[in-house]
Design a protein around this motif. Sequence first.
Motif, PDB file in Angstrom:
ATOM      1  N   GLY A 146     -15.448   8.507  -4.809  1.00 23.79           N
ATOM      2  CA  GLY A 146     -16.137   7.259  -4.519  1.00 23.79           C
ATOM      3  C   GLY A 146     -15.116   6.139  -4.629  1.00 23.79           C
ATOM      4  O   GLY A 146     -14.426   6.029  -5.644  1.00 23.79           O
ATOM      5  N   ILE A 147     -14.991   5.317  -3.582  1.00 20.65           N
ATOM      6  CA  ILE A 147     -13.930   4.313  -3.521  1.00 20.65           C
ATOM      7  C   ILE A 147     -14.532   2.932  -3.271  1.00 20.65           C
ATOM      8  O   ILE A 147     -15.314   2.751  -2.332  1.00 20.65           O
ATOM      9  CB  ILE A 147     -12.915   4.628  -2.409  1.00 20.65           C
ATOM     10  CG1 ILE A 147     -12.351   6.039  -2.571  1.00 20.65           C
ATOM     11  CG2 ILE A 147     -11.780   3.603  -2.398  1.00 20.65           C
ATOM     12  CD1 ILE A 147     -11.464   6.480  -1.432  1.00 20.65           C
TER      13      ILE A 147
ATOM     14  N   MET B 200      -3.292  -4.551  12.639  1.00 19.42           N
ATOM     15  CA  MET B 200      -3.072  -3.666  11.498  1.00 19.42           C
ATOM     16  C   MET B 200      -4.119  -3.947  10.425  1.00 19.42           C
ATOM     17  O   MET B 200      -4.690  -5.038  10.369  1.00 19.42           O
ATOM     18  CB  MET B 200      -1.671  -3.866  10.914  1.00 19.42           C
ATOM     19  CG  MET B 200      -0.543  -3.515  11.854  1.00 19.42           C
ATOM     20  SD  MET B 200       1.080  -3.778  11.092  1.00 19.42           S
ATOM     21  CE  MET B 200       1.021  -2.542   9.767  1.00 19.42           C
ATOM     22  N   THR B 201      -4.352  -2.943   9.578  1.00 18.27           N
ATOM     23  CA  THR B 201      -5.293  -3.075   8.475  1.00 18.27           C
ATOM     24  C   THR B 201      -4.621  -2.672   7.177  1.00 18.27           C
ATOM     25  O   THR B 201      -3.874  -1.691   7.128  1.00 18.27           O
ATOM     26  CB  THR B 201      -6.531  -2.181   8.691  1.00 18.27           C
ATOM     27  OG1 THR B 201      -7.137  -2.508   9.941  1.00 18.27           O
ATOM     28  CG2 THR B 201      -7.545  -2.391   7.586  1.00 18.27           C
ATOM     29  N   PHE B 202      -4.917  -3.415   6.116  1.00 16.20           N
ATOM     30  CA  PHE B 202      -4.450  -3.107   4.773  1.00 16.20           C
ATOM     31  C   PHE B 202      -5.668  -2.949   3.869  1.00 16.20           C
ATOM     32  O   PHE B 202      -6.477  -3.867   3.750  1.00 16.20           O
ATOM     33  CB  PHE B 202      -3.533  -4.219   4.249  1.00 16.20           C
ATOM     34  CG  PHE B 202      -2.366  -4.499   5.154  1.00 16.20           C
ATOM     35  CD1 PHE B 202      -1.194  -3.766   5.038  1.00 16.20           C
ATOM     36  CD2 PHE B 202      -2.461  -5.473   6.142  1.00 16.20           C
ATOM     37  CE1 PHE B 202      -0.125  -4.013   5.883  1.00 16.20           C
ATOM     38  CE2 PHE B 202      -1.399  -5.722   6.994  1.00 16.20           C
ATOM     39  CZ  PHE B 202      -0.225  -4.988   6.856  1.00 16.20           C
TER      40      PHE B 202
ATOM     41  N   ARG C 194      -3.252   3.315  -4.383  1.00 15.28           N
ATOM     42  CA  ARG C 194      -4.039   2.077  -4.479  1.00 15.28           C
ATOM     43  C   ARG C 194      -4.082   1.319  -3.160  1.00 15.28           C
ATOM     44  O   ARG C 194      -4.875   0.390  -2.997  1.00 15.28           O
ATOM     45  CB  ARG C 194      -3.465   1.173  -5.568  1.00 15.28           C
ATOM     46  CG  ARG C 194      -3.695   1.699  -6.970  1.00 15.28           C
ATOM     47  CD  ARG C 194      -5.159   1.664  -7.337  1.00 15.28           C
ATOM     48  NE  ARG C 194      -5.404   2.184  -8.672  1.00 15.28           N
ATOM     49  CZ  ARG C 194      -6.601   2.229  -9.257  1.00 15.28           C
ATOM     50  NH1 ARG C 194      -7.667   1.810  -8.584  1.00 15.28           N
ATOM     51  NH2 ARG C 194      -6.746   2.722 -10.459  1.00 15.28           N
ATOM     52  N   PHE C 195      -3.220   1.686  -2.214  1.00 15.49           N
ATOM     53  CA  PHE C 195      -3.157   0.994  -0.932  1.00 15.49           C
ATOM     54  C   PHE C 195      -3.151   2.013   0.202  1.00 15.49           C
ATOM     55  O   PHE C 195      -2.636   3.116   0.064  1.00 15.49           O
ATOM     56  CB  PHE C 195      -1.895   0.123  -0.838  1.00 15.49           C
ATOM     57  CG  PHE C 195      -1.811  -0.939  -1.892  1.00 15.49           C
ATOM     58  CD1 PHE C 195      -2.442  -2.159  -1.719  1.00 15.49           C
ATOM     59  CD2 PHE C 195      -1.117  -0.700  -3.061  1.00 15.49           C
ATOM     60  CE1 PHE C 195      -2.371  -3.134  -2.699  1.00 15.49           C
ATOM     61  CE2 PHE C 195      -1.043  -1.672  -4.049  1.00 15.49           C
ATOM     62  CZ  PHE C 195      -1.658  -2.892  -3.857  1.00 15.49           C
ATOM     63  N   GLN C 196      -3.741   1.621   1.325  1.00 14.73           N
ATOM     64  CA  GLN C 196      -3.686   2.416   2.543  1.00 14.73           C
ATOM     65  C   GLN C 196      -3.539   1.449   3.710  1.00 14.73           C
ATOM     66  O   GLN C 196      -4.055   0.327   3.655  1.00 14.73           O
ATOM     67  CB  GLN C 196      -4.941   3.268   2.728  1.00 14.73           C
ATOM     68  CG  GLN C 196      -4.865   4.214   3.921  1.00 14.73           C
ATOM     69  CD  GLN C 196      -6.174   4.952   4.183  1.00 14.73           C
ATOM     70  OE1 GLN C 196      -7.238   4.535   3.732  1.00 14.73           O
ATOM     71  NE2 GLN C 196      -6.116   6.038   4.929  1.00 14.73           N
TER      72      GLN C 196
ATOM     73  N   GLY D  97      -6.639   5.286   9.916  1.00 12.61           N
ATOM     74  CA  GLY D  97      -5.993   5.074   8.623  1.00 12.61           C
ATOM     75  C   GLY D  97      -5.020   6.194   8.300  1.00 12.61           C
ATOM     76  O   GLY D  97      -5.381   7.376   8.346  1.00 12.61           O
ATOM     77  N   PHE D  98      -3.778   5.839   7.979  1.00 14.74           N
ATOM     78  CA  PHE D  98      -2.742   6.821   7.684  1.00 14.74           C
ATOM     79  C   PHE D  98      -2.780   7.220   6.203  1.00 14.74           C
ATOM     80  O   PHE D  98      -3.041   6.395   5.329  1.00 14.74           O
ATOM     81  CB  PHE D  98      -1.356   6.248   8.002  1.00 14.74           C
ATOM     82  CG  PHE D  98      -1.154   5.932   9.451  1.00 14.74           C
ATOM     83  CD1 PHE D  98      -0.678   6.889  10.334  1.00 14.74           C
ATOM     84  CD2 PHE D  98      -1.455   4.668   9.950  1.00 14.74           C
ATOM     85  CE1 PHE D  98      -0.486   6.594  11.674  1.00 14.74           C
ATOM     86  CE2 PHE D  98      -1.266   4.369  11.293  1.00 14.74           C
ATOM     87  CZ  PHE D  98      -0.782   5.331  12.152  1.00 14.74           C
ATOM     88  N   ARG D  99      -2.485   8.514   5.929  1.00 13.41           N
ATOM     89  CA  ARG D  99      -2.278   9.022   4.567  1.00 13.41           C
ATOM     90  C   ARG D  99      -3.400   8.577   3.615  1.00 13.41           C
ATOM     91  O   ARG D  99      -3.217   7.718   2.767  1.00 13.41           O
ATOM     92  CB  ARG D  99      -0.913   8.566   4.041  1.00 13.41           C
ATOM     93  CG  ARG D  99       0.250   9.200   4.786  1.00 13.41           C
ATOM     94  CD  ARG D  99       1.582   8.593   4.370  1.00 13.41           C
ATOM     95  NE  ARG D  99       1.801   8.696   2.934  1.00 13.41           N
ATOM     96  CZ  ARG D  99       2.357   9.731   2.312  1.00 13.41           C
ATOM     97  NH1 ARG D  99       2.732  10.794   3.019  1.00 13.41           N
ATOM     98  NH2 ARG D  99       2.530   9.735   1.023  1.00 13.41           N
ATOM     99  N   PHE D 100      -4.568   9.216   3.763  1.00  8.03           N
ATOM    100  CA  PHE D 100      -5.725   8.850   2.954  1.00  8.03           C
ATOM    101  C   PHE D 100      -5.432   8.992   1.463  1.00  8.03           C
ATOM    102  O   PHE D 100      -5.738   8.105   0.662  1.00  8.03           O
ATOM    103  CB  PHE D 100      -6.923   9.728   3.334  1.00  8.03           C
ATOM    104  CG  PHE D 100      -8.111   9.533   2.442  1.00  8.03           C
ATOM    105  CD1 PHE D 100      -8.984   8.483   2.672  1.00  8.03           C
ATOM    106  CD2 PHE D 100      -8.362  10.390   1.372  1.00  8.03           C
ATOM    107  CE1 PHE D 100     -10.083   8.289   1.844  1.00  8.03           C
ATOM    108  CE2 PHE D 100      -9.448  10.206   0.544  1.00  8.03           C
ATOM    109  CZ  PHE D 100     -10.322   9.155   0.782  1.00  8.03           C
ATOM    110  N   PHE D 101      -4.849  10.135   1.055  1.00  4.78           N
ATOM    111  CA  PHE D 101      -4.532  10.330  -0.366  1.00  4.78           C
ATOM    112  C   PHE D 101      -3.306   9.502  -0.748  1.00  4.78           C
ATOM    113  O   PHE D 101      -3.335   8.763  -1.725  1.00  4.78           O
ATOM    114  CB  PHE D 101      -4.309  11.814  -0.674  1.00  4.78           C
ATOM    115  CG  PHE D 101      -5.547  12.642  -0.470  1.00  4.78           C
ATOM    116  CD1 PHE D 101      -6.556  12.649  -1.415  1.00  4.78           C
ATOM    117  CD2 PHE D 101      -5.710  13.402   0.681  1.00  4.78           C
ATOM    118  CE1 PHE D 101      -7.708  13.396  -1.226  1.00  4.78           C
ATOM    119  CE2 PHE D 101      -6.857  14.158   0.878  1.00  4.78           C
ATOM    120  CZ  PHE D 101      -7.868  14.156  -0.078  1.00  4.78           C
TER     121      PHE D 101
END
Length: 202
Positions: A86-87, A113-115, A144-146, A174-178
């Motif tokens: 849960g995020i 782009m999205t942060f 903590r960031f994506q 979205g790149f690299r979820f984990f």
Amino acid sequence: FEDKDRKLNIEIGGSVSYLLSRLKLHNGLPEKSHITGSPGGGIEIRVSNLPLISPKFSFSSQVIYYNVLYSYDTLTVYINDTRMFGIQYLRVPVRLDYRFSHNRLSPFISAGMTFDIRMSYKEYDHYLVNLVTEHYDYLIGLSRFQWGLNTGVGLIYKINPRISLKLFTEYEYGFRFFGAFQSDKSNNNDYFIQTSVLFNLN
């Protein structure tokens, strides 16, 4: 000739949104992550009449809060709890918009782009997270960031000279979820439906 000294037009307002997100693990297992959804709300700023470029271009950004629960179909892996994470996060897209006209009702397209700033998260089933990440005893947690790339289409309706209504649909990759280990190949595909009310500050 264009007027290079034209005055910036600044609008600010509130946004409501609904997110649909699909996590792709790319780990060799069947892609059985459930599609998840979340309402969101926040603020938006839009700057138009930019110097040096066509007045059809504008800059926009938002800060929107979401609370998303990611889960996985565990029927074939014999795990009772389907929940992974849960995020709670703030989404900050930065976009360049192209408006096709300056009529009262005008369509536009955008890209940028999205942060994502993950304020907090909860891990539900440690064994399930280990399984889907292919990472033994996964204790690193989520980044903590994506970041990601976004594109969308929408309409702007000028209610009066001071107030505009914006309707918008957007896709984000979205790149690299984990994001917390080097071999991470995961990503998420996000779809948004949004409405904003913008007030002209000029």
